[in-house]
Enzyme design. Structure first.
Site, short mmCIF file in Angstrom:
data_model
loop_
_atom_site.label_atom_id
_atom_site.label_comp_id
_atom_site.label_asym_id
_atom_site.label_seq_id
_atom_site.Cartn_x
_atom_site.Cartn_y
_atom_site.Cartn_z
N ASN A 1 -12.04 -120.44 80.76
CA ASN A 1 -12.83 -119.20 80.85
C ASN A 1 -11.86 -118.05 81.03
OD1 ASN A 1 -14.92 -117.61 83.35
ND2 ASN A 1 -14.78 -117.19 81.19
N ASP B 1 -31.25 -100.14 85.94
CA ASP B 1 -30.54 -101.22 85.25
C ASP B 1 -29.11 -101.27 85.77
OD1 ASP B 1 -30.17 -103.37 83.59
OD2 ASP B 1 -30.54 -102.31 81.72
N SER C 1 -31.59 -108.10 84.83
CA SER C 1 -30.31 -107.56 85.32
C SER C 1 -30.47 -106.47 86.37
CB SER C 1 -29.49 -107.06 84.14
OG SER C 1 -30.26 -106.15 83.36
N CYS D 1 -13.19 -101.73 82.83
CA CYS D 1 -14.34 -101.29 82.04
C CYS D 1 -14.88 -99.94 82.52
CB CYS D 1 -15.44 -102.36 82.04
SG CYS D 1 -15.87 -103.00 83.67
N TYR E 1 -23.02 -107.53 86.84
CA TYR E 1 -23.93 -108.08 85.84
C TYR E 1 -23.79 -109.59 85.61
CZ TYR E 1 -25.65 -109.29 81.17
OH TYR E 1 -26.28 -109.91 80.12
P1 AMP Z 1 -27.10 -101.25 75.60
O1 AMP Z 1 -28.34 -101.09 74.81
O2 AMP Z 1 -25.96 -101.64 74.69
O3 AMP Z 1 -26.78 -100.06 76.43
O4 AMP Z 1 -27.31 -102.50 76.55
C1 AMP Z 1 -27.52 -102.37 77.92
C2 AMP Z 1 -28.01 -103.69 78.47
O5 AMP Z 1 -27.05 -104.73 78.20
C3 AMP Z 1 -28.19 -103.66 79.98
O6 AMP Z 1 -29.49 -104.11 80.26
C4 AMP Z 1 -27.16 -104.64 80.54
O7 AMP Z 1 -27.70 -105.43 81.58
C5 AMP Z 1 -26.81 -105.52 79.37
N1 AMP Z 1 -25.39 -105.92 79.35
C6 AMP Z 1 -24.33 -105.33 79.92
N2 AMP Z 1 -23.19 -106.00 79.67
C7 AMP Z 1 -23.52 -107.06 78.92
C8 AMP Z 1 -22.79 -108.15 78.35
N3 AMP Z 1 -21.48 -108.26 78.50
N4 AMP Z 1 -23.48 -109.06 77.62
C9 AMP Z 1 -24.81 -108.95 77.45
N5 AMP Z 1 -25.57 -107.95 77.97
C10 AMP Z 1 -24.94 -107.01 78.70
#
Ligand code: AMP
Length: 475
Positions: free
Chosen positions: A109, A357, A295, A448, A254
């Protein structure tokens, strides 16, 4: 050359249990959130390594007949997830290879940042790679090492790789766990009783895997530590000079499961604390707080407690959403998000809503969620995020899109607010995020959110180490 860098993964290993593969299967099941693309288990019956790797989810892959075949008292496993097109069985782990002293399997990992350079070098000397995964580099470095013992070979191989690794190795009679000196990715150690007076050991990415198999949590595998489990019991080695730690803060935000204990703290409690701090920093006149499930749930509870606003589930999640959908030709508005989340009119109608979120990545999900909330009658929508703006991609094992796709890399909070169409938008501050650690920021990687990379990764896939890292290595 490697065609992808952002693997999200889980590792799980058992030493000294009559049903080792079954225990690893349960652990991988508890760690499914860390990777859903492929899964694998390799067991040792003392004479051979037995392997099963397959694309798909843990519960679909490991049926009774498969587990039965994976005989032996030790086993390691792996869940893998990747978003790009290189999703292929050849990249599924654990990898198994034969070297001069017999077979060895590996689960990894994290991401190595100098894998491209090492691979070029190994190929120039005749190594033939079977996958496009950076993990295979470690196996080839072990196989080509001139050291006499396996531990000597592993130490030599790990002294050459840079970046993030939480690793498990399995040979015919030993399991070995290793964590990189900066401790980017988590790795925990536990033990369990076998019969009256024998101990077995478990190593896993997160403690929630130990809970399921009723193992006792002992401690983290420490950054820079290599632990061998063998006929003589458990032995720990710290062969590398100490360097500053860089534990991933995003695991708290997260990635880890809320019921895991990580870096000495319960993730759920940390997330609730982040929600409280978010409320202190970004108060708003509203009628209710609602999380983006799952989340945003713990942070929304914290926000609600701190602000005194009631917590309501204005969005309900379907937990059975698969990877692909057949989209109807007559388009349904916000289809992608709607299939996962439904907004509840009964809760939202006429209300001023705080929606919580954990992060905004591209901003597209938040925008659709906010439109859904308004369609369901919300009068005002105030978005609150329990992490600072995500401005830089991760090179150490979290799947993030490229910098240009990260909305906060080029947009101000006000510009993001406009894009997601919220009435207001508030993020927790970086200082506020570290509040739960009494403000101490050392020991964590928050690249990040800050752009400060503890180990550098350049665009060609070859590395330039940061001066700091080099200097501390030489100390
Ligand atoms: P976005 O539409 O791209 O802004 O996605 C935001 C959402 O993605 C939030 O609800 C986060 O909880 C989720 N998120 C953040 N990081 C990750 C990740 N590495 N993989 C999958 N989901 C994520």
């Amino acid at each position: 050359m490697f065609d992808k860098f952002h693997d999200e993964c889980a590792v799980m290993g058992i030493f000294g249990h009559p049903e080792a593969a079954n225990m690893v299967y349960l652990g991988l099941y508890a760690l499914q959130h860390r990777g859903q693309e492929s899964s694998g288990i390799v067991s040792s019956d003392g004479k051979a390594l037995i392997s099963h790797r397959q694309m798909g989810l843990v519960a679909d892959i490991f049926k009774e007949d498969v587990i039965k075949r994976l005989e032996g008292s030790s086993a390691i496993g792996h869940n893998r997830y990747s978003t790009s097109g290189q999703s292929h069985l050849k990249n599924a782990q654990p990898f198994v290879v034969e070297y001069a002293q017999g077979p060895i399997a590996i689960s990894h990992n994290g991401n190595l940042v100098n894998a491209g350079m090492l691979r070029d070098e190994l190929e120039a000397y005749g190594s033939i790679f079977q996958s496009t995964s950076d993990t295979e580099v470690i196996i080839h470095l072990i196989a080509t090492s001139k050291e006499a013992t396996l531990m000597g070979r592993i130490v030599e191989a790990l002294s050459r790789v840079r970046g993030a690794y939480s690793l498990l190795f399995l040979t015919l009679d030993r399991m070995i766990a290793a964590r990189d000196p900066m401790g980017f990715r988590p790795l925990v150690l536990g033990k369990f009783k076998v019969g009256r007076n024998r101990n077995g050991y478990v190593v896993a990415s997160e403690s929630c895997a130990l809970d399921l198999i009723e193992a006792e949590y002992l401690r983290e595998v420490e950054p820079g530590e290599i632990i061998t489990f063998g006929p003589k019991g458990m032995e720990s080695l710290k062969p590398f000079p100490p360097v500053p730690h860089a534990k991933c803060i995003f695991e708290y935000i997260y990635f880890s499961r809320p019921d895991s204990n990580l870096y000495g703290r319960n993730v759920y409690q940390v997330r609730k604390e982040l929600g409280r701090q978010l409320a202190r920093e970004n108060p708003v006149q509203a009628d209710l707080v609602t999380p983006v499930p799952d989340s945003g749930v713990p942070a929304a509870i914290g926000y609600s407690e701190q602000s005194g606003l009631p917590l309501e589930f204005g969005l309900i999640r379907n937990h059975y959403v698969g990877r692909t959908f057949i989209e109807p030709q007559q388009s349904i508005r916000h289809f992608g998000v709607k299939i996962k989340l439904n907004a509840q009119r009964e809760v939202l109608k006429g209300k001023r809503v705080v929606v919580v979120d954990d992060s905004i990545v591209r901003g597209t999900t938040s925008r659709k969620i906010i439109r859904m909330l308004r369609d369901a009658g919300a009068k005002e929508v105030h978005m609150r995020i329990s992490s600072p703006p995500t401005i830089s991609p991760c090179y150490y094992g979290i799947d993030t899109p490229t910098r240009s796709e990260l909305i906060a890399s080029s947009s101000s909070v006000e510009e993001i607010r406009k894009f997601i169409e919220a009435d207001s938008l508030g993020y927790i501050s970086r200082e506020g995020m570290y509040g739960f650690l009494d403000g101490r920021t050392d020991g964590f990687c928050d690249a990040c959110f800050s752009g400060n990379y503890p180990v550098h990764f350049d665009d060609e896939g070859h590395t330039r180490q940061l001066h700091l890292f080099e200097a501390t290595q030489q100390r």
